[in-house]
Design an enzyme around this catalytic site. Structure first.
Site, mmCIF file in Angstrom:
data_model
loop_
_atom_site.group_PDB
_atom_site.id
_atom_site.type_symbol
_atom_site.label_atom_id
_atom_site.label_comp_id
_atom_site.label_asym_id
_atom_site.label_seq_id
_atom_site.Cartn_x
_atom_site.Cartn_y
_atom_site.Cartn_z
ATOM 1 N N ASN A 1 7.799 0.835 0.735
ATOM 2 C CA ASN A 1 7.956 -0.350 -0.093
ATOM 3 C C ASN A 1 8.842 -0.150 -1.321
ATOM 4 O O ASN A 1 9.334 -1.124 -1.883
ATOM 5 C CB ASN A 1 6.583 -0.852 -0.538
ATOM 6 C CG ASN A 1 5.756 -1.337 0.633
ATOM 7 O OD1 ASN A 1 6.203 -2.180 1.403
ATOM 8 N ND2 ASN A 1 4.557 -0.810 0.793
ATOM 9 N N ARG B 1 17.282 -19.957 35.847
ATOM 10 C CA ARG B 1 17.411 -19.422 34.493
ATOM 11 C C ARG B 1 18.290 -20.350 33.642
ATOM 12 O O ARG B 1 19.424 -20.657 34.017
ATOM 13 C CB ARG B 1 18.059 -18.034 34.520
ATOM 14 C CG ARG B 1 17.195 -16.958 35.131
ATOM 15 C CD ARG B 1 17.972 -15.659 35.268
ATOM 16 N NE ARG B 1 18.311 -15.102 33.981
ATOM 17 C CZ ARG B 1 17.565 -14.209 33.334
ATOM 18 N NH1 ARG B 1 16.437 -13.782 33.868
ATOM 19 N NH2 ARG B 1 17.939 -13.738 32.170
ATOM 20 N N GLN C 1 5.823 -10.816 2.563
ATOM 21 C CA GLN C 1 5.934 -9.473 3.121
ATOM 22 C C GLN C 1 7.009 -8.689 2.372
ATOM 23 O O GLN C 1 8.149 -9.157 2.230
ATOM 24 C CB GLN C 1 6.321 -9.541 4.605
ATOM 25 C CG GLN C 1 5.285 -10.235 5.458
ATOM 26 C CD GLN C 1 4.283 -9.269 6.065
ATOM 27 O OE1 GLN C 1 3.790 -8.370 5.385
ATOM 28 N NE2 GLN C 1 3.982 -9.455 7.323
ATOM 29 N N ARG D 1 0.841 -1.195 0.000
ATOM 30 C CA ARG D 1 0.000 0.000 0.000
ATOM 31 C C ARG D 1 0.874 1.242 0.000
ATOM 32 O O ARG D 1 1.962 1.248 0.568
ATOM 33 C CB ARG D 1 -0.910 -0.014 1.232
ATOM 34 C CG ARG D 1 -2.023 1.017 1.230
ATOM 35 C CD ARG D 1 -3.028 0.700 2.342
ATOM 36 N NE ARG D 1 -2.427 0.881 3.648
ATOM 37 C CZ ARG D 1 -2.478 2.012 4.358
ATOM 38 N NH1 ARG D 1 -3.103 3.066 3.852
ATOM 39 N NH2 ARG D 1 -1.920 2.094 5.542
ATOM 40 N N SER E 1 -7.715 -1.373 6.990
ATOM 41 C CA SER E 1 -7.835 -2.614 6.207
ATOM 42 C C SER E 1 -6.771 -3.619 6.642
ATOM 43 O O SER E 1 -5.609 -3.264 6.859
ATOM 44 C CB SER E 1 -7.689 -2.319 4.715
ATOM 45 O OG SER E 1 -8.678 -1.415 4.271
#
Length: 433
Positions: free
Chosen positions: A49, A188, A130, A39, A107
């Site tokens: 992007n 731990r 992605q 987008r 969205s």
């Protein structure tokens, strides 16, 4: 009621899994598409992007991996922005112009993927990649997809192993003491004694069409695909950018051609080695400015056995006097080409018995586009026009005449060094195991 809903859901999953198994057993051909959502209204980094990362538009890194994997019947970018569409097409993708309804800040990715599925009924499996995962490689996609095509999974998603101790957040006004979520503070574990946890790294999500139509990306017979931490790079905010550039230079995918085989660098004089200006004295002498950083970059290439030839075109010729001076200054041959640059470059390559993958090309404008596309490695200066930037495999941070040639030279040598290191590791691995 809840139990009935659970049984109904389970029944849907059983039917879906049986259908996936029937397709797998029958060998029926399915249309597998890669889909990158991009987008234009990124809030963290404007037009993130297509922002340049290590000389390549961010989205270019994943598009290169998807196209070169040769696993997809189609590769798509879903966008609402003209500039992103241009970059997507330049990197070999088809474009889905998403509707305003799925282009809002509110969205979800699923909304956009569902719209894509409705408009492309031939698609059976979707790989949502992605755009912000620039260290994705073709082999990641190939191996993950085989889990669907050969093992019958309906969804496969990428994860990375993390060794982070997590604690419960204390909200303002809440209780004073926090609580450990995945460790015993009194005992731990050492890192080497703890397998860590698998976390989604957001790199990709494979899903069947049926899943997406039901409104989920992960479901049915699902599985994870584990990626090593060095490949799990995600860019969200501007501060990630310089770190990501260093990671992608070391662990990114740079294409099918092996950079260690580059034997020839062709570099345009005007607009690459120089800033494009020609100074004319009162007596009519022509002068150009050459940056010492660029000449040093040329020397570095020559020391590594790469021949460098400076070229000028018929549209922007270099006088013989200037050519002689540049040749003396750089130690390179200077060649005058006609307007048909590609044909003359190809003839030059034939004389030297070279393929395009063995050639690096640096140009700066529309006449160079064909060579920029064909060369194994190619680059343009920062101030080149968009038509040349979209064709190049690397876009320099430096402008023409101000270190762009040095930068591209360093980029080539870095890739050669990286490739040689990988070859050495592969040799050690084969000999050891």
């Amino acid at each position: 009621m809840a139990a009935a809903k659970k049984r109904t859901r389970s029944g849907i999953e059983d039917v879906r899994d049986r259908k996936a198994k029937v397709i797998k057993d029958s060998g029926e051909k399915r249309h597998i598409a890669a889909l990158i959502l991009a987008r234009g209204g990124s809030k963290g980094i404007p037009l993130k992007n297509i922002k340049m990362l290590a000389g390549v538009p961010l989205i270019g890194w994943v598009l290169r991996a998807a196209v070169d994997s040769k696993q997809f019947d189609s590769v798509w970018v879903s966008t609402d922005h003209d500039d992103i569409e241009k970059v997507a097409k330049a990197w070999g993708a088809q474009v889905h112009r998403r509707s305003p309804e799925v282009s809002k800040d509110s969205s979800s990715s699923l909304d956009t993927i569902q719209e894509f599925v409705r408009l492309n009924p031939e698609v059976d499996v979707i790989c949502h990649i992605q755009a912000t995962s620039p260290c994705l490689h073709p082999f990641h996609l190939k191996e993950a997809l085989e889990m669907i095509t050969k093992q019958g999974f309906t969804s496969v998603f990428s994860v990375v192993r993390r060794h982070h101790f997590r604690w419960q957040e204390v909200k303002k006004g809440g209780r004073v003491a926090t609580q450990p979520l995945n460790l015993d503070p009194s005992n731990r574990p050492r890192r080497q004694d703890w397998d860590g946890e698998l976390c989604e790294n957001g790199s990709f999500y494979f899903s069947t069409r049926a899943l997406i139509e039901e409104g989920v990306l992960q479901g049915g017979k699902w599985a994870y695909y584990e990626m090593l931490p060095e490949y799990s790079v995600d860019i969200d905010v501007d501060i990630d950018w310089p770190v990501a550039e260093q990671r992608v230079l070391r662990f990114g995918y740079f294409g099918l051609d092996k950079p260690e085989v580059v034997r020839l660098l062709l570099c345009k004089v005007s607009g690459c080695l120089t800033d494009g200006r020609v100074l004319i004295s009162v007596s009519g002498e022509e002068m150009v400015s050459v940056n010492t950083r660029d000449t040093m970059g040329i020397r570095m290439m020559q020391r590594e056995g790469v021949e460098v030839i400076l070229i000028s075109s018929g549209e922007d010729p270099v006088t013989k006097a200037l050519a002689d001076k540049l040749s003396q200054r750089t130690g390179c041959e200077v060649r005058q080409l006609s307007k048909d640059i590609q044909s003359e470059v190809k003839a030059m390559m034939d004389d030297k018995d070279l393929d395009w993958k063995e050639v690096a090309y640096m140009g700066n404008d529309a006449p160079d586009v064909d060579c920029l596309n064909l060369a194994g490695l190619s680059a343009v200066p920062r101030d080149a026009p968009v038509v040349a930037i979209n064709a190049a495999k690397y876009s320099c941070h430096s402008a023409a005449g101000l270190g762009a040639v040095r930068e591209f030279s360093e980029h080539i040598l870095l890739l050669k060094k990286k490739a040689k290191f990988q070859m050495e590791q592969d040799r050690i691995h084969r000999n050891t195991f």
